[in-house]
Write a protein that holds these residues in place. Structure first.
Motif, PDB file in Angstrom:
ATOM      1  N   ILE A   1       7.172  75.706 -52.309  1.00  0.00           N
ATOM      2  CA  ILE A   1       6.517  75.396 -53.577  1.00  0.00           C
ATOM      3  C   ILE A   1       5.261  74.573 -53.316  1.00  0.00           C
ATOM      4  N   GLN A   2       4.231  74.797 -54.117  1.00  0.00           N
ATOM      5  CA  GLN A   2       3.008  73.999 -54.081  1.00  0.00           C
ATOM      6  C   GLN A   2       3.217  72.812 -55.009  1.00  0.00           C
ATOM      7  N   ALA A   3       3.003  71.606 -54.496  1.00  0.00           N
ATOM      8  CA  ALA A   3       3.272  70.404 -55.295  1.00  0.00           C
ATOM      9  C   ALA A   3       2.253  69.324 -54.996  1.00  0.00           C
TER      10      ALA A   3
ATOM     11  N   ALA B   1       4.544  64.153 -56.129  1.00  0.00           N
ATOM     12  CA  ALA B   1       5.417  64.792 -57.118  1.00  0.00           C
ATOM     13  C   ALA B   1       6.873  64.342 -56.992  1.00  0.00           C
TER      14      ALA B   1
ATOM     15  N   ASN C   1       6.612  73.173 -63.415  1.00  0.00           N
ATOM     16  CA  ASN C   1       6.594  74.354 -62.556  1.00  0.00           C
ATOM     17  C   ASN C   1       7.783  74.311 -61.618  1.00  0.00           C
TER      18      ASN C   1
ATOM     19  N   VAL D   1       8.417  63.453 -53.348  1.00  0.00           N
ATOM     20  CA  VAL D   1       7.790  64.149 -52.215  1.00  0.00           C
ATOM     21  C   VAL D   1       7.178  63.147 -51.248  1.00  0.00           C
TER      22      VAL D   1
ATOM     23  N   ILE E   1      10.621  66.166 -57.338  1.00  0.00           N
ATOM     24  CA  ILE E   1      11.273  67.473 -57.395  1.00  0.00           C
ATOM     25  C   ILE E   1      12.741  67.275 -57.758  1.00  0.00           C
TER      26      ILE E   1
ATOM     27  N   LEU F   1       9.439  70.980 -60.343  1.00  0.00           N
ATOM     28  CA  LEU F   1       8.513  69.849 -60.294  1.00  0.00           C
ATOM     29  C   LEU F   1       8.569  69.092 -61.606  1.00  0.00           C
TER      30      LEU F   1
ATOM     31  N   THR G   1      -2.837  68.823 -53.436  1.00  0.00           N
ATOM     32  CA  THR G   1      -1.682  69.705 -53.510  1.00  0.00           C
ATOM     33  C   THR G   1      -1.257  70.098 -52.100  1.00  0.00           C
TER      34      THR G   1
END
Length: 91
Positions: A64-66, A70, A52, A86, A72, A48, A25
């Motif tokens: 944002i934590q991804a 990921a 989230n 990402v 987006i 995401l 992450t």
């Protein structure tokens, strides 16, 4: 007693195996702006692929934590949604 020790060991081993998954992450940040005039988009959705998400602040910025791999989706009322991979990028 031996059954409890075996069970505790199995739970501990499973927890330790899950740690590398969380290490994938990353923190992704950026700014969402209008493509024509560069003005920040306040309250744009940053979602995401897993569900989230967050919204942009007054300056169109988000954090944002991804997962590093990921997808987006950026969306705002009256605009066409944009989907970005990402690919390990943090900005």
């Amino acid at each position: 007693m031996r059954k409890i020790s075996s069970y505790l060991f199995a739970v501990l081993a499973a927890a330790l195996l899950a740690i590398p998954a969380t290490a994938q992450t990353i923190t992704v940040s950026g700014q969402v702006t209008d493509a024509t005039d560069g003005q920040p988009l306040i309250g744009a959705g940053v979602m995401l692929s897993g569900g989230n998400g967050t919204i942009t602040d007054y300056d169109g910025k988000f954090v944002i934590q991804a997962p590093a791999d990921a997808t987006i989706t950026f969306s705002s009322l009256g605009y066409v949604s944009v989907v970005e991979q990402v690919n390990g990028r943090t900005v």
